[in-house]
Design a protein around this motif. Structure first.
Motif, PDB file in Angstrom:
ATOM      1  N   CYS A  81      -5.482 -44.268 -25.028  1.00  0.00           N
ATOM      2  CA  CYS A  81      -6.058 -43.022 -25.541  1.00  0.00           C
ATOM      3  C   CYS A  81      -7.496 -42.834 -25.079  1.00  0.00           C
ATOM      4  O   CYS A  81      -7.962 -41.697 -24.893  1.00  0.00           O
ATOM      5  N   ASN A 124       3.784 -35.890 -28.103  1.00  0.00           N
ATOM      6  CA  ASN A 124       2.542 -36.652 -28.098  1.00  0.00           C
ATOM      7  C   ASN A 124       2.020 -36.637 -26.670  1.00  0.00           C
ATOM      8  O   ASN A 124       2.627 -37.249 -25.777  1.00  0.00           O
ATOM      9  N   CYS A 136      -2.512 -38.535 -26.486  1.00  0.00           N
ATOM     10  CA  CYS A 136      -2.918 -38.947 -27.831  1.00  0.00           C
ATOM     11  C   CYS A 136      -3.335 -37.772 -28.727  1.00  0.00           C
ATOM     12  O   CYS A 136      -4.253 -37.890 -29.556  1.00  0.00           O
ATOM     13  N   ASN A 187       7.511 -38.586 -27.270  1.00  0.00           N
ATOM     14  CA  ASN A 187       6.304 -39.325 -26.906  1.00  0.00           C
ATOM     15  C   ASN A 187       6.163 -39.372 -25.388  1.00  0.00           C
ATOM     16  O   ASN A 187       6.820 -40.147 -24.717  1.00  0.00           O
ATOM     17  N   ASP A 208       3.404 -40.165 -23.966  1.00  0.00           N
ATOM     18  CA  ASP A 208       2.319 -41.099 -23.673  1.00  0.00           C
ATOM     19  C   ASP A 208       2.847 -42.483 -23.303  1.00  0.00           C
ATOM     20  O   ASP A 208       4.009 -42.824 -23.563  1.00  0.00           O
ATOM     21  N   HIS A 226       3.378 -44.273 -30.834  1.00  0.00           N
ATOM     22  CA  HIS A 226       2.864 -43.402 -31.890  1.00  0.00           C
ATOM     23  C   HIS A 226       3.809 -43.474 -33.087  1.00  0.00           C
ATOM     24  O   HIS A 226       4.934 -43.971 -32.985  1.00  0.00           O
ATOM     25  N   CYS A 261      -0.273 -39.176 -37.305  1.00  0.00           N
ATOM     26  CA  CYS A 261      -0.045 -40.441 -36.617  1.00  0.00           C
ATOM     27  C   CYS A 261      -1.021 -41.436 -37.225  1.00  0.00           C
ATOM     28  O   CYS A 261      -2.226 -41.347 -36.984  1.00  0.00           O
ATOM     29  N   HIS A 283      -3.117 -43.556 -34.831  1.00  0.00           N
ATOM     30  CA  HIS A 283      -4.283 -42.862 -34.261  1.00  0.00           C
ATOM     31  C   HIS A 283      -4.693 -41.787 -35.259  1.00  0.00           C
ATOM     32  O   HIS A 283      -4.174 -40.667 -35.224  1.00  0.00           O
ATOM     33  N   MET A 294      -5.029 -37.829 -34.950  1.00  0.00           N
ATOM     34  CA  MET A 294      -3.883 -36.995 -34.567  1.00  0.00           C
ATOM     35  C   MET A 294      -3.268 -36.330 -35.798  1.00  0.00           C
ATOM     36  O   MET A 294      -2.844 -37.012 -36.735  1.00  0.00           O
TER      37      MET A 294
END
Length: 282
Positions: A72, A122, A125, A144, A146, A150, A190, A193, A196
């Motif tokens: 991230c 996602n 991030c 996701n 990323d 997540h 999330c 993180h 988010m």
């Protein structure tokens, strides 16, 4: 042979003429039935259009610090809680028809949501989009994109609260209950993180609009009539007791509710301004 060919050609012309007449009659019947249905229901529709803007200055979106994930941290992260354009255009402002407070009669067929899947991704991030508008019984697919894991924590009030992990490059689906609606925009977080955050609005009817980057909201095919009550919502706003509609002050009732008369056709409210003091970026 010549006589036979001539008879065949005449027969073909007769059939083509008959088919055209039949088609014309069929279309006429469909048109008449459609008109009779419209007369029988007496249901006229309206489109509601408006533009949200901030009256006053708001702080620039803050950069997100203390990023606890190496992936991230590869890209600059900026808060998307309060997004305002150069001319004050306010993004992600939701206008929600309050079916309980409204006097409008919503046709039964419009309360039956079609099967649909809404994707919450996602991306670098951050959740995309910021707000999902879904209907009871539909599906939310959390994707996701990323290269890090997540989770998606849905803090439902009516549907069962749900929290699940979504590994990198994978997705997971969530099915909304067909008979439940949510009373307000529901946060999705999330916890891995903490910066988010997204929201989901769940209604049986389709009459919800969210302002775009230009601050514009448009809701179509609304039942025309008086006593239409809409709830105004934004993540950065708490109680809103008053707004400015095309230069004129307009009071809102409890719960940020705006009552309108919807005339058949386009109902353009113009620019709705919110005092910057009502919006909190943090």
């Amino acid at each position: 042979m010549f006589v036979f060919a001539q008879q065949t050609a005449e027969h073909r012309k007769f059939l083509e003429s008959s088919m055209k007449s039949s088609v014309a009659i069929w279309f006429s019947c469909v048109l008449i039935v459609s008109c009779l249905c419209c007369v029988a229901t007496g249901q006229e529709t309206a489109t509601l259009r408006m533009k949200f803007a901030v009256d006053g200055s708001v702080p620039e979106p803050k950069s997100i610090s203390n990023v606890n994930d190496a992936y991230c941290a590869e890209n600059p992260l900026v808060s998307n809680k309060l997004l305002v354009g150069k001319q004050g255009e306010l993004q992600n402002f939701a206008v929600i028809l309050d079916e309980e407070k409204s006097k409008l009669k919503i046709p039964a067929e419009l309360l039956k949501a079609p099967a649909a899947t809404h994707v919450l991704d996602n991306v670098k991030c951050m959740f995309e989009p910021k707000i999902i508008v879904a209907r009871s019984g539909q599906t939310i697919s959390v994707k996701n994109s990323d290269n890090t894991g997540h989770n998606a924590n849905f803090n439902f009030l009516k549907n069962p609260p749900t929290n699940f992990l979504v590994p990198a490059g994978q997705s997971k689906d969530l099915s909304l209950k067909p008979d439940l609606v949510e009373p307000t925009a529901i946060p999705i977080e999330c916890n891995v993180h903490p910066w988010m955050k997204a929201f989901v609005i769940v209604k049986q009817h389709p009459f919800v609009g969210v302002s775009n980057a230009d601050g514009v909201v448009e809701i179509s095919n609304l039942p025309a009539g008086s006593g239409a009550v809409f709830r105004l919502w934004h993540e950065a706003a708490g109680a809103i007791d008053q707004v400015e509609v095309n230069g004129k002050s307009q009071k809102l009732s409890r719960g940020n509710r705006l009552e309108l008369e919807l005339k058949p056709g386009v109902n353009d409210l113009g620019v709705i301004k919110l005092n910057a003091k009502l919006l909190k970026a943090d």
